[in-house]
Structures are given as structure tokens and as C-alpha cells.
Design a protein around this motif. Structure first.
Motif, PDB file in Angstrom:
ATOM      1  N   VAL A  46      28.851   9.682  50.674  1.00 42.74           N
ATOM      2  CA  VAL A  46      27.539   9.054  50.566  1.00 42.74           C
ATOM      3  C   VAL A  46      26.553  10.104  50.083  1.00 42.74           C
ATOM      4  O   VAL A  46      26.458  11.184  50.658  1.00 42.74           O
ATOM      5  CB  VAL A  46      27.110   8.510  51.948  1.00 42.74           C
ATOM      6  N   CYS A  47      25.840   9.784  48.991  1.00 40.99           N
ATOM      7  CA  CYS A  47      24.865  10.705  48.397  1.00 40.99           C
ATOM      8  C   CYS A  47      23.471  10.115  48.600  1.00 40.99           C
ATOM      9  O   CYS A  47      23.307   8.907  48.712  1.00 40.99           O
ATOM     10  CB  CYS A  47      25.190  10.843  46.910  1.00 40.99           C
ATOM     11  N   ARG A  48      22.472  10.965  48.588  1.00 41.48           N
ATOM     12  CA  ARG A  48      21.091  10.500  48.768  1.00 41.48           C
ATOM     13  C   ARG A  48      20.690   9.499  47.671  1.00 41.48           C
ATOM     14  O   ARG A  48      19.851   8.635  47.900  1.00 41.48           O
ATOM     15  CB  ARG A  48      20.170  11.732  48.797  1.00 41.48           C
ATOM     16  N   THR A  49      21.298   9.599  46.507  1.00 39.68           N
ATOM     17  CA  THR A  49      20.941   8.667  45.426  1.00 39.68           C
ATOM     18  C   THR A  49      21.270   7.217  45.823  1.00 39.68           C
ATOM     19  O   THR A  49      20.532   6.293  45.491  1.00 39.68           O
ATOM     20  CB  THR A  49      21.649   9.077  44.111  1.00 39.68           C
ATOM     21  N   ASP A  50      22.368   7.001  46.566  1.00 41.03           N
ATOM     22  CA  ASP A  50      22.673   5.642  47.061  1.00 41.03           C
ATOM     23  C   ASP A  50      21.556   5.180  47.989  1.00 41.03           C
ATOM     24  O   ASP A  50      21.112   4.036  47.953  1.00 41.03           O
ATOM     25  CB  ASP A  50      24.006   5.637  47.830  1.00 41.03           C
ATOM     26  N   GLY A  67      27.598   3.213  45.502  1.00 41.50           N
ATOM     27  CA  GLY A  67      28.598   4.274  45.682  1.00 41.50           C
ATOM     28  C   GLY A  67      28.971   4.872  44.349  1.00 41.50           C
ATOM     29  O   GLY A  67      29.272   4.134  43.400  1.00 41.50           O
ATOM     30  N   HIS A  68      28.885   6.206  44.255  1.00 41.20           N
ATOM     31  CA  HIS A  68      29.186   6.843  42.960  1.00 41.20           C
ATOM     32  C   HIS A  68      29.874   8.187  43.128  1.00 41.20           C
ATOM     33  O   HIS A  68      30.020   8.909  42.155  1.00 41.20           O
ATOM     34  CB  HIS A  68      27.886   7.001  42.164  1.00 41.20           C
ATOM     35  N   GLU A  69      30.250   8.527  44.377  1.00 38.90           N
ATOM     36  CA  GLU A  69      30.874   9.838  44.612  1.00 38.90           C
ATOM     37  C   GLU A  69      32.231   9.567  45.262  1.00 38.90           C
ATOM     38  O   GLU A  69      32.363   9.597  46.479  1.00 38.90           O
ATOM     39  CB  GLU A  69      29.938  10.631  45.552  1.00 38.90           C
ATOM     40  N   GLY A  70      33.224   9.223  44.440  1.00 41.81           N
ATOM     41  CA  GLY A  70      34.499   8.801  45.018  1.00 41.81           C
ATOM     42  C   GLY A  70      35.699   9.315  44.258  1.00 41.81           C
ATOM     43  O   GLY A  70      35.575   9.950  43.204  1.00 41.81           O
ATOM     44  N   GLY A 173      32.661  14.199  42.281  1.00 41.08           N
ATOM     45  CA  GLY A 173      32.133  13.057  41.536  1.00 41.08           C
ATOM     46  C   GLY A 173      30.628  13.035  41.429  1.00 41.08           C
ATOM     47  O   GLY A 173      30.060  12.365  40.558  1.00 41.08           O
ATOM     48  N   CYS A 174      29.925  13.734  42.324  1.00 39.17           N
ATOM     49  CA  CYS A 174      28.468  13.838  42.168  1.00 39.17           C
ATOM     50  C   CYS A 174      27.906  15.096  42.802  1.00 39.17           C
ATOM     51  O   CYS A 174      27.591  16.052  42.128  1.00 39.17           O
ATOM     52  CB  CYS A 174      27.736  12.613  42.711  1.00 39.17           C
ATOM     53  N   GLY A 175      27.742  15.085  44.129  1.00 42.09           N
ATOM     54  CA  GLY A 175      26.923  16.097  44.812  1.00 42.09           C
ATOM     55  C   GLY A 175      27.304  17.529  44.518  1.00 42.09           C
ATOM     56  O   GLY A 175      26.441  18.349  44.163  1.00 42.09           O
TER      57      GLY A 175
HETATM   58 ZN    ZN Z   1      24.967  11.406  43.898  1.00 36.03          ZN
END
Ligand code: ZN
Ligand code: PAD
Ligand code: ZN
Length: 374
Positions: A46-50, A67-70, A173-175
Motif C-alpha cells: 500500500v502506497c500513499r498514492t492509493d 493498487g499499483h505496487e504489486g 513496483g513503486c515506492g
Molecule cells: Zn506508489
């Protein structure tokens, strides 16, 4: 029995409207069309962007599967897909790389023109593969990892090392990549330099890892939650300061600590006031200040051009400036070669169904990254 070519019924966390919890729903996931890939998710963090979407400060069409960090495993592929096949371990890319546009061909640019088009919440053909209760559900920045199965465009997925632990590398995937790349690629932190990092969440701590890797001599971590300091020091911060402990503005404190200002500063919170503090804490003549945090919808900063005329550089980037499809497999390989840690960024692991608990942990400031497993 193979599921290829069939609709898959599974669970997903649907956000029906902003400022409401996620509902775990039974959804239908259509098979991938040409140049699309269906993925069985294994882990998502879970990222702050969600949370920016849940809070209403980042707009994307709802209802949606966020959800984008998977990370997951390819279940099936549509016609014409060549870069991945069923069974491959993959990471979905919230910032795709089509390989053909002006930016993909640019040596430094990384924000493929297809990502700029994405707030519409669909696949690149303008439709979605998710249905719930007979209603079409949007996807989110070409990924939608809060679902047991998701479908992405081929340009929005990268094949990674078959031996990689998906419950760790999902952070790539993101952070992690965003923070790390902001230091090593966007700011290009130099050996012996002094850095200041505003915000010590998963992304800010990854900036610290990047500054340390690049050989910074001093890394000053800034946060209003002092509980974040121990982890920041563990990962490379040399000093930690809390703006609430000072009566004067924090940029003045930093200027005094660093003979006029730091070489590199990073805003990793997503607030206009801290973006300005971060800018002012970088040296007026030789400082580089990087915006990493996502600002609230349609707000602007007014600034005196003299702040830049004297020589400072002010910049920002999505996904740490990395070209996603090229870089993600390399970052996973570097993690496997133990070039940087990810484990220390993961404070909680929960079953996917407890997604609302993961968001509560983020609100309360108790978690860095919560990984949800399927
Ligand atoms: Zn993110
Ligand atoms: P997080 O919420 O885990 O961390 C934010 C940190 O900032 C917390 O430790 C807070 O205590 C701290 N903080 C809050 N207010 C202040 C303040 N006024 N002064 C000092 N510290 C404060 O978030 P995160 O690490 O997941 O994400 C950070 C930002 O980066 C967020 O805005 C997110 O949307 C953005 C982001 N950008 C990209 C990109 O591609 N540029 C990618 C991923 C995330
Ligand atoms: Zn492109």
C-alpha cells in the motif's frame, strides 16, 4: 483446468467512492485482449498514492480497483504478446513504457505518453476488464493490484527473475524505485555531498537508501513523526530532525546546519509548504531540490524567481526517473544481488482481505509499508 480465454471470478477490493473504506467484492475479470496480460497477483503493498485517491486529493474515475505496487504471475496472455508468457513472475508498471513515443525514445525522459493519458482509468483501448454486480469497474494507473487477478497492457508489465520473492520485490513496483531513483537518477547525488530528505515513509526511506548508495556524507532526515527516526538511521540517515522541535522555519535550521544549504533536498510528503521548505533548504547557488511527493489536485505554489536565478535547480520525476520496463528487471536483479535492502521497509504483512487495516496503519503513522498477500 486452464482459465485462459475464460472470465475469472475472484475477489477484489473495490473503492466505490472517496472517503469510504474498500469493499471486498466478487468481481469478474475478462480475458486479456490482444497485447494484454492477465496476472494472478501474489503480493501488493500500500502506497500513499492509493490513499491520495481514497482521500479525494488525487482524481481517478470511480468505482475502481486501486493498487499499483504489486507482483504476481502471468496467468494468460492476449494475442501478439511477446515479452511475457504464462508462469512468468512479473511486476505491473504504473508508468508504462511503450518504447515508441518521443519520451520512450528520449535518453533521459521516462514518462511515456501513454501514462499521461491514464487518469481515465481504463486499458489503453479505452475499456476495462473488471465487472462487479453487472457494473463496469475502472482500473487505476494501468495496474489495479488490489485484486486476485488483474489485466494490464503489455507495455505496463515487466518480467522479473523467476527466483525473486514477490512479497518483497512488489515494493519495486513503486515506492522503492521512486525513492531510490529520485536520489541516484533524478538528483544524481554525488559522493561526499549533504542531503536532506523531507518525509520518512516508504518512499522517503528509499531516497535515503539511494543517497547512501551514491556516497552522500551527510543525510539529514526530516519528519514530524519522531517514531520514524530509528528506521531512517538504520537505513543511512546521519541526523534526524523534527520541525516541531524548532521555533524557526526548518529551512533556516537546515541552512545553519549545512553552511548555507544542502547539496540535494527531497520533498517526499506531497505538501506545498514542505515543497517550499525543501527548496529553500537547498543551497541557493549549487543546490538541487527534487519534488517526489504528489501535490494535492490543482494547487500551485507562487515563488520568487530569484530562488532559481542564483543557480539552484528545482526538478521532479515520476517513478524515480526510471524507464519502467527496462529498469524494473534490473532493480530486481540488484535486489537479488543484495545491492539494497527491501525487508526493512516492510513493517506489516496482512492477508489481502484486511486491506482496510493496512490503510488504518498508514493513517496512524505506524507502518512504513504493509504488504498484502493473496
Ligand atoms: Zn506508489
Ligand atoms: P507516507 O505517508 O508513508 O510518508 C510520508 C511521511 O511524511 C510520514 O512519515 C509523515 O509523518 C511525514 N510528514 C507528513 N507531514 C509532514 C510535515 N508537514 N513535515 C514533515 N514530515 C511530514 O508516504 P509514502 O512514503 O508512501 O509517499 C510519500 C509521497 O510520495 C506521497 O505524496 C506519495 O503520493 C508520493 C509518491 N510519488 C511517486 C512518484 O512517482 N513521484 C511515487 C510514489 C509515491
Ligand atoms: Zn512511450
Amino acid at each position: 483446468m486452464s482459465t485462459a480465454g475464460k472470465v475469472i471470478k475472484c475477489k477484489a477490493a473495490v473503492l466505490w467512492e472517496t472517503k469510504k473504506p474498500f469493499s471486498i467484492e466478487d468481481i469478474e475479470v475478462a480475458p486479456p485482449k490482444a497485447h494484454e496480460v492477465r496476472i494472478k497477483m501474489v503480493a501488493t503493498s500500500v502506497c500513499r498514492t492509493d490513499e491520495h485517491v481514497v482521500a479525494g486529493s488525487l482524481s481517478t474515475p470511480l468505482p475502481a480497483v486501486l493498487g499499483h505496487e504489486g507482483a504476481g504471475i502471468v496467468e494468460s496472455v492476449g494475442e501478439g504478446v511477446t515479452s511475457v508468457k504464462p508462469g512468468d513472475k512479473v511486476i505491473p508498471l504504473f508508468s508504462p513504457q511503450c518504447g515508441n513515443c518521443r519520451i520512450c525514445k528520449h535518453p533521459e525522459g521516462n514518462l511515456c505518453v501513454t501514462s499521461l493519458a491514464n487518469p481515465r482509468g481504463t486499458m489503453s483501448d479505452g475499456t476495462t476488464r473488471f465487472t462487479c454486480k453487472g457494473k463496469s469497474i475502472h482500473n487505476f494507473i494501468s495496474t489495479s493490484t488490489f485484486s486476485q487477478y488483474t489485466v494490464v497492457d503489455e507495455m505496463a508489465v515487466a518480467k522479473i527473475d523467476a527466483a525473486s520473492p514477490l512479497d518483497k520485490v512488489c515494493l519495486i513496483g513503486c515506492g522503492f524505485s521512486t525513492g531510490y531513483g529520485s536520489a541516484v537518477k533524478v538528483a544524481k547525488v554525488t559522493p561526499g555531498s549533504t542531503c536532506a530528505v523531507f518525509g520518512l515513509g516508504g518512499v522517503g526511506l528509499s531516497v535515503i537508501i539511494g543517497c547512501k548508495t551514491a556516497g552522500a556524507a551527510r543525510i539529514i532526515a526530516v519528519d514530524i513523526n519522531k517514531d520514524k527516526f530509528a528506521k531512517a538511521k538504520e537505513l543511512g540517515a546521519t541526523e534526524c530532525i523534527n520541525p516541531l522541535d524548532y521555533s524557526k522555519p526548518i529551512h533556516e535550521v537546515l541552512q545553519e546546519m549545512t553552511d548555507g544549504g544542502v547539496d540535494f533536498s527531497f520533498e517526499v510528503i506531497g505538501r506545498l509548504d514542505t515543497m517550499m521548505s525543501s527548496l529553500l533548504s537547498s543551497h541557493a547557488s549549487c543546490g538541487v531540490s527534487v519534488i517526489v511527493g504528489t501535490p494535492p489536485n490543482s494547487q500551485s505554489i507562487s515563488m520568487n524567481p530569484l530562488l532559481l536565478l542564483l543557480g539552484r535547480t528545482w526538478k521532479g520525476a515520476i517513478f524515480g526517473g526510471f524507464k519502467s520496463k527496462d529498469s524494473v528487471p534490473k532493480l530486481v536483479a540488484d535486489f537479488m544481488a543484495k545491492k539494497f535492502p527491501l525487508e526493512q521497509l516492510i513493517t506489516h504483512v496482512l492477508p489481502f482481505e484486511k486491506i482496510n487495516e493496512a490503510f488504518e496503519l498508514l493513517h496512524s503513522g505506524k507502518s512504513i509499508r504493509t504488504v498484502l498477500t493473496f
